[in-house]
Design a protein around this motif. Structure first.
Motif, PDB file in Angstrom:
ATOM      1  N   GLU A  88      51.317  47.998  41.380  1.00 49.28           N
ATOM      2  CA  GLU A  88      52.172  49.027  40.802  1.00 49.28           C
ATOM      3  C   GLU A  88      52.627  48.466  39.266  1.00 49.28           C
ATOM      4  OE1 GLU A  88      55.540  49.893  43.301  1.00 49.28           O
ATOM      5  OE2 GLU A  88      55.446  51.107  44.782  1.00 49.28           O
ATOM      6  N   ASP A  89      51.187  47.723  38.858  1.00 45.42           N
ATOM      7  CA  ASP A  89      51.041  46.812  37.833  1.00 45.42           C
ATOM      8  C   ASP A  89      51.116  47.851  36.931  1.00 45.42           C
ATOM      9  OD1 ASP A  89      52.026  44.235  38.402  1.00 45.42           O
ATOM     10  OD2 ASP A  89      50.124  43.856  38.464  1.00 45.42           O
ATOM     11  N   GLU A  90      51.684  47.595  35.844  1.00 50.07           N
ATOM     12  CA  GLU A  90      51.163  48.611  34.757  1.00 50.07           C
ATOM     13  C   GLU A  90      49.712  48.224  33.825  1.00 50.07           C
ATOM     14  OE1 GLU A  90      51.488  52.328  32.100  1.00 50.07           O
ATOM     15  OE2 GLU A  90      52.158  51.372  34.356  1.00 50.07           O
ATOM     16  N   VAL A  91      48.050  48.815  33.615  1.00 47.18           N
ATOM     17  CA  VAL A  91      47.676  47.801  32.990  1.00 47.18           C
ATOM     18  C   VAL A  91      47.450  49.040  32.024  1.00 47.18           C
ATOM     19  CG1 VAL A  91      47.253  46.671  34.862  1.00 47.18           C
ATOM     20  CG2 VAL A  91      45.985  48.987  34.790  1.00 47.18           C
ATOM     21  N   VAL A  94      53.120  35.592  33.385  1.00 43.85           N
ATOM     22  CA  VAL A  94      54.330  36.130  32.229  1.00 43.85           C
ATOM     23  C   VAL A  94      52.104  36.900  31.044  1.00 43.85           C
ATOM     24  CG1 VAL A  94      55.785  33.866  32.110  1.00 43.85           C
ATOM     25  CG2 VAL A  94      53.332  33.069  31.385  1.00 43.85           C
ATOM     26  N   VAL A  95      52.847  36.970  30.050  1.00 43.85           N
ATOM     27  CA  VAL A  95      50.997  37.789  29.666  1.00 43.85           C
ATOM     28  C   VAL A  95      51.108  36.779  27.852  1.00 43.85           C
ATOM     29  CG1 VAL A  95      50.299  39.212  27.306  1.00 43.85           C
ATOM     30  CG2 VAL A  95      51.327  40.325  29.961  1.00 43.85           C
ATOM     31  N   LYS A  96      50.248  36.077  28.347  1.00 43.58           N
ATOM     32  CA  LYS A  96      50.110  34.854  27.507  1.00 43.58           C
ATOM     33  C   LYS A  96      49.513  34.820  26.310  1.00 43.58           C
ATOM     34  CE  LYS A  96      47.230  32.423  29.735  1.00 43.58           C
ATOM     35  NZ  LYS A  96      46.112  31.085  29.901  1.00 43.58           N
ATOM     36  N   SER A  97      48.598  35.841  26.156  1.00 43.38           N
ATOM     37  CA  SER A  97      48.407  36.120  24.125  1.00 43.38           C
ATOM     38  C   SER A  97      48.119  37.912  24.332  1.00 43.38           C
ATOM     39  CB  SER A  97      47.058  35.643  23.931  1.00 43.38           C
ATOM     40  OG  SER A  97      46.075  36.171  24.508  1.00 43.38           O
ATOM     41  N   GLY A  98      48.312  38.135  23.611  1.00 41.35           N
ATOM     42  CA  GLY A  98      47.756  40.108  23.666  1.00 41.35           C
ATOM     43  C   GLY A  98      48.182  40.302  22.549  1.00 41.35           C
ATOM     44  N   LYS A  99      47.790  42.466  22.600  1.00 44.89           N
ATOM     45  CA  LYS A  99      47.880  42.894  21.516  1.00 44.89           C
ATOM     46  C   LYS A  99      48.481  44.612  21.504  1.00 44.89           C
ATOM     47  CE  LYS A  99      43.672  44.360  23.379  1.00 44.89           C
ATOM     48  NZ  LYS A  99      41.793  44.811  23.585  1.00 44.89           N
ATOM     49  N   ARG A 100      49.312  44.737  21.028  1.00 43.81           N
ATOM     50  CA  ARG A 100      50.228  45.981  21.083  1.00 43.81           C
ATOM     51  C   ARG A 100      49.452  47.046  21.834  1.00 43.81           C
ATOM     52  NH1 ARG A 100      54.974  44.934  22.011  1.00 43.81           N
ATOM     53  NH2 ARG A 100      55.616  43.311  19.373  1.00 43.81           N
ATOM     54  N   SER A 101      49.869  47.344  22.623  1.00 44.46           N
ATOM     55  CA  SER A 101      49.019  48.961  23.049  1.00 44.46           C
ATOM     56  C   SER A 101      48.972  50.276  22.726  1.00 44.46           C
ATOM     57  CB  SER A 101      48.123  48.530  24.562  1.00 44.46           C
ATOM     58  OG  SER A 101      50.157  48.434  25.086  1.00 44.46           O
ATOM     59  N   ILE A 156      50.186  44.798  31.170  1.00 43.05           N
ATOM     60  CA  ILE A 156      50.887  44.534  30.797  1.00 43.05           C
ATOM     61  C   ILE A 156      52.528  45.066  30.615  1.00 43.05           C
ATOM     62  CG2 ILE A 156      52.620  46.581  29.124  1.00 43.05           C
ATOM     63  CD1 ILE A 156      49.549  48.625  29.278  1.00 43.05           C
ATOM     64  N   ASP A 157      52.811  43.752  30.254  1.00 44.35           N
ATOM     65  CA  ASP A 157      54.492  42.916  29.635  1.00 44.35           C
ATOM     66  C   ASP A 157      55.327  43.944  30.279  1.00 44.35           C
ATOM     67  OD1 ASP A 157      55.940  41.516  30.649  1.00 44.35           O
ATOM     68  OD2 ASP A 157      55.705  40.245  28.110  1.00 44.35           O
ATOM     69  N   PRO A 158      55.738  44.383  31.357  1.00 41.73           N
ATOM     70  CA  PRO A 158      56.929  45.566  31.255  1.00 41.73           C
ATOM     71  C   PRO A 158      57.871  44.603  30.245  1.00 41.73           C
ATOM     72  CG  PRO A 158      57.289  44.374  33.261  1.00 41.73           C
ATOM     73  CD  PRO A 158      55.842  43.341  32.737  1.00 41.73           C
ATOM     74  N   GLU A 159      58.298  44.487  29.950  1.00 45.61           N
ATOM     75  CA  GLU A 159      58.893  43.832  28.507  1.00 45.61           C
ATOM     76  C   GLU A 159      58.904  44.207  27.628  1.00 45.61           C
ATOM     77  OE1 GLU A 159      60.317  39.774  29.498  1.00 45.61           O
ATOM     78  OE2 GLU A 159      60.840  40.546  31.667  1.00 45.61           O
ATOM     79  N   THR A 160      57.482  43.632  26.905  1.00 43.88           N
ATOM     80  CA  THR A 160      57.582  43.868  24.965  1.00 43.88           C
ATOM     81  C   THR A 160      56.053  44.765  25.633  1.00 43.88           C
ATOM     82  OG1 THR A 160      55.617  42.245  25.856  1.00 43.88           O
ATOM     83  CG2 THR A 160      57.931  41.230  25.449  1.00 43.88           C
ATOM     84  N   GLY A 161      55.686  45.676  26.454  1.00 44.92           N
ATOM     85  CA  GLY A 161      54.693  46.420  25.923  1.00 44.92           C
ATOM     86  C   GLY A 161      53.337  45.853  25.699  1.00 44.92           C
ATOM     87  N   VAL A 162      53.121  44.555  25.718  1.00 44.36           N
ATOM     88  CA  VAL A 162      52.216  43.741  24.455  1.00 44.36           C
ATOM     89  C   VAL A 162      51.155  43.490  26.306  1.00 44.36           C
ATOM     90  CG1 VAL A 162      51.069  42.056  23.540  1.00 44.36           C
ATOM     91  CG2 VAL A 162      53.261  42.689  22.928  1.00 44.36           C
TER      92      VAL A 162
END
Length: 104
Positions: free
Chosen positions: A9-12, A97-104, A74-80
């Protein structure tokens, strides 16, 4: 047994392959095979023969598994979308936590 940082149920976000850029929810995690099944991603058509107890026969579409390395949480709070890590809160509980990422 291997440990995964992706749970059901994670968003990926799919980061490689024919469905690159698609987002979806994880239906199932196959830990021993390092694979996940994502809703609406890697759709395949199977020919199902009529048998007692099978509701739908003929050409049936469904999701096939993809490699765990081809998805990013995908971080559920920020969408990153990004690599995951763990953080210990003040009360002693661990959270992902999402350590580093990019906007999707």
């Amino acid at each position: 047994m291997a440990q995964t940082r992706i749970k059901r149920e994670d968003e990926v976000l799919v980061i490689s392959g024919k469905d690159k850029g698609k987002r979806g929810s994880v239906i199932r995690v196959l830990v021993d095979q390092n694979r996940v099944v994502v809703e609406g991603v890697n759709m395949v058509t199977r020919h199902v023969k009529a048998q007692p107890g099978i509701a739908q026969t003929g050409m049936v579409q469904g999701e096939a598994s993809i490699s765990l390395s081809n998805v990013m949480l995908i971080d559920p709070e920020t969408g990153v979308a990004g690599r995951t890590g763990q953080k210990v809160l003040e009360d002693g509980t661990k959270v992902r936590v999402v350590k580093s990422g990019k906007r999707s």
